[in-house]
Design an enzyme around this catalytic site. Structure first.
Site, mmCIF file in Angstrom:
data_model
loop_
_atom_site.group_PDB
_atom_site.id
_atom_site.type_symbol
_atom_site.label_atom_id
_atom_site.label_comp_id
_atom_site.label_asym_id
_atom_site.label_seq_id
_atom_site.Cartn_x
_atom_site.Cartn_y
_atom_site.Cartn_z
ATOM 1 N N LYS A 168 0.856 -0.990 -0.153
ATOM 2 C CA LYS A 168 -0.014 0.113 -0.003
ATOM 3 C C LYS A 168 0.747 1.371 0.058
ATOM 4 O O LYS A 168 1.806 1.341 0.862
ATOM 5 C CB LYS A 168 -0.859 -0.074 1.144
ATOM 6 C CG LYS A 168 -1.978 -1.115 1.359
ATOM 7 C CD LYS A 168 -2.929 -0.979 0.432
ATOM 8 C CE LYS A 168 -4.011 -2.032 0.634
ATOM 9 N NZ LYS A 168 -5.259 -1.801 -0.183
ATOM 10 N N ASP A 193 -0.749 -0.423 -4.370
ATOM 11 C CA ASP A 193 -2.051 -0.011 -4.553
ATOM 12 C C ASP A 193 -2.256 1.355 -3.632
ATOM 13 O O ASP A 193 -1.831 1.506 -2.455
ATOM 14 C CB ASP A 193 -3.058 -0.977 -3.369
ATOM 15 C CG ASP A 193 -4.480 -0.778 -3.476
ATOM 16 O OD1 ASP A 193 -4.806 0.239 -4.238
ATOM 17 O OD2 ASP A 193 -5.258 -1.505 -3.106
ATOM 18 N N GLU A 218 -2.314 -0.016 -8.795
ATOM 19 C CA GLU A 218 -3.756 -0.147 -8.359
ATOM 20 C C GLU A 218 -4.324 1.110 -7.831
ATOM 21 O O GLU A 218 -3.712 1.805 -6.797
ATOM 22 C CB GLU A 218 -4.101 -1.413 -7.482
ATOM 23 C CG GLU A 218 -5.475 -1.451 -7.048
ATOM 24 C CD GLU A 218 -5.618 -2.942 -6.309
ATOM 25 O OE1 GLU A 218 -4.657 -3.625 -6.016
ATOM 26 O OE2 GLU A 218 -6.523 -2.983 -5.823
ATOM 27 N N ASP A 243 -9.645 -0.439 -9.174
ATOM 28 C CA ASP A 243 -10.198 -1.086 -7.905
ATOM 29 C C ASP A 243 -11.710 -0.481 -7.434
ATOM 30 O O ASP A 243 -12.552 -0.634 -8.104
ATOM 31 C CB ASP A 243 -9.449 -1.078 -6.937
ATOM 32 C CG ASP A 243 -9.872 -1.991 -5.476
ATOM 33 O OD1 ASP A 243 -11.074 -2.346 -5.630
ATOM 34 O OD2 ASP A 243 -9.275 -1.999 -4.482
ATOM 35 N N LYS A 267 -13.999 -7.204 -7.002
ATOM 36 C CA LYS A 267 -14.359 -7.871 -5.851
ATOM 37 C C LYS A 267 -15.776 -8.023 -5.780
ATOM 38 O O LYS A 267 -16.731 -7.521 -5.943
ATOM 39 C CB LYS A 267 -14.060 -6.589 -4.875
ATOM 40 C CG LYS A 267 -12.359 -6.325 -4.597
ATOM 41 C CD LYS A 267 -12.364 -5.314 -3.602
ATOM 42 C CE LYS A 267 -10.856 -4.987 -3.286
ATOM 43 N NZ LYS A 267 -10.527 -3.914 -2.756
#
Ligand code: MG
Length: 374
Positions: A168, A193, A218, A243, A267
């Site tokens: 992250k 991400d 991401e 995402d 997701k």
């Protein structure tokens, strides 16, 4: 074989399951999984389980466990019970008409598919025509205080077998940690991400990140910054992955139109269920995009549903679904989700998800229950 089932009762459980450790990303910290479990029973007494799993604190999306609970009890459960004979393959169309968050919809649809699969003694993947395969698993690592802690964590997960590492990032924690990880792990499949933490004015940061041979970047920009993402992508060699932006089929259409990304993280929870997720995967692949299955993360029930989807050959990067022990001391499924030494997850044979729900554990972590009967 009838393509529908009669649902007789629904039970909602609000559970709080502690994480092994708090997880920090660019917009907040979470210490426990606050989720809703949904248990259906058919007229024949066959059970199906689903899970609605928004992040608490509404820092990932507007949905929260409270809003999902309200949507389920006031709208989705009554809508399901009102249908009578329910066909799981078309129930997403009923859900589209309902004012409720995607997580609540995914939870109730998942429970319905599971009950249907159990009633036919078939596995979820079989119902969708998905051929079984071991699923490559990648690990997602939060933001740490120091580079040393981050490196230690990467080393541990790589030694456990995970096939790629996602770190992250946020402004002030980006190029330096990526450079440090890349220097120590030159061949590691690595991605970042940003959870929407940057703007197009940060192009210079992404140009630097572009040098590290990342598998993808991401969600660099805000969920609705689709045109800017297209502009950013045009400047970079590294593929961008949507995402937060890939919330629905209509958002996906916009991403395709603006050439905003080359990869979609799908997701099941965020898009409103297995049927919507499959539709999005098909549309994305037809447009030449590549896909993979992400996670919020969820507890075992929603993870198991997503694992069945992730076996589809249309998903061509490692999933974010990890071993249960990565997140929980005590997940609510038997057996626990595990990865082997080569970083693969194998879904157990058997009807439904192939996993069993541990009712004792659910009892232990339940903070509220509500029952609905026809
Ligand atoms: Mg993400």
């Amino acid at each position: 074989m009838s393509d529908s089932i009669a649902v007789r009762s629904v039970v909602l459980y609000r559970v709080r399951v502690p994480f092994v450790e708090p997880f920090r990303i660019s917009n907040g910290v979470v210490a426990e999984k606050d989720a809703i479990l949904i248990e259906l029973a058919t007229e024949e007494g066959i059970a199906g389980w689903g899970e609605a799993s928004p992040m608490s604190g509404s820092f990932y999306s507007d949905a929260t466990p409270d809003s999902s609970w309200t949507a389920l009890r006031e709208r989705l459960v009554p809508a399901l019970l009102a249908v009578g004979q329910v066909n799981p393959a078309t129930f997403f169309e009923v859900l589209r008409e309902q004012r409720a968050d995607q997580f609540a919809k995914a939870g109730i649809e998942g429970a319905l598919w599971d009950a249907y699969a159990n009633s036919r003694q078939r596995s979820l993947c079989e119902l969708f025509g998905i051929k079984r395969r071991p699923i490559p698993s990648g690990v997602a690592i939060g933001i740490f205080e120091t580079i040393g802690e981050l490196i230690g964590r990467v080393r541990r997960y790589v030694s456990e077998g995970y096939q790629r590492v996602k770190i992250k990032i946020q402004p002030g924690w980006d190029v330096e940690p990526v450079a440090a990880v890349r220097a120590r792990f030159p061949d590691l499949p690595l991605m970042v991400d940003a959870n929407a933490a940057y703007t197009i004015d940060d192009l210079h940061v992404f140009r630097e990140l572009d040098r590290f041979g990342l598998m993808m970047i991401e969600q660099p920009l805000a969920a609705d910054a689709i045109e800017e993402a297209g502009e950013l992508q045009a400047h970079l060699t590294t593929p961008l992955c949507a995402d937060e932006s890939a919330e629905s089929l209509s958002m996906l259409d916009q991403l395709i139109e603006h050439k905003a990304v080359r990869i979609i993280n799908i997701k099941v929870q965020r898009v409103g269920g297995l049927s919507e997720a499959l539709l999005m995967m098909q549309v994305a692949c037809a447009a030449g995009l590549r896909c993979w299955v992400g996670t919020m993360p969820e507890l075992g029930i929603a993870s198991a549903h997503a694992l069945h989807l992730a076996m589809h050959s249309g998903f061509s990067f490692p999933t974010d679904i990890e071993a249960s022990s990565r997140w929980y001391v005590d997940d609510i499924l038997e057996p626990a989700i595990t990865i082997d030494r080569s970083g693969f997850i194998r879904v157990p044979d058997g009807s439904g998800t192939g996993f069993k729900v541990d009712r004792k554990k659910i009892e232990r972590y339940t903070t509220a229950v509500e029952r609905f009967e026809l």
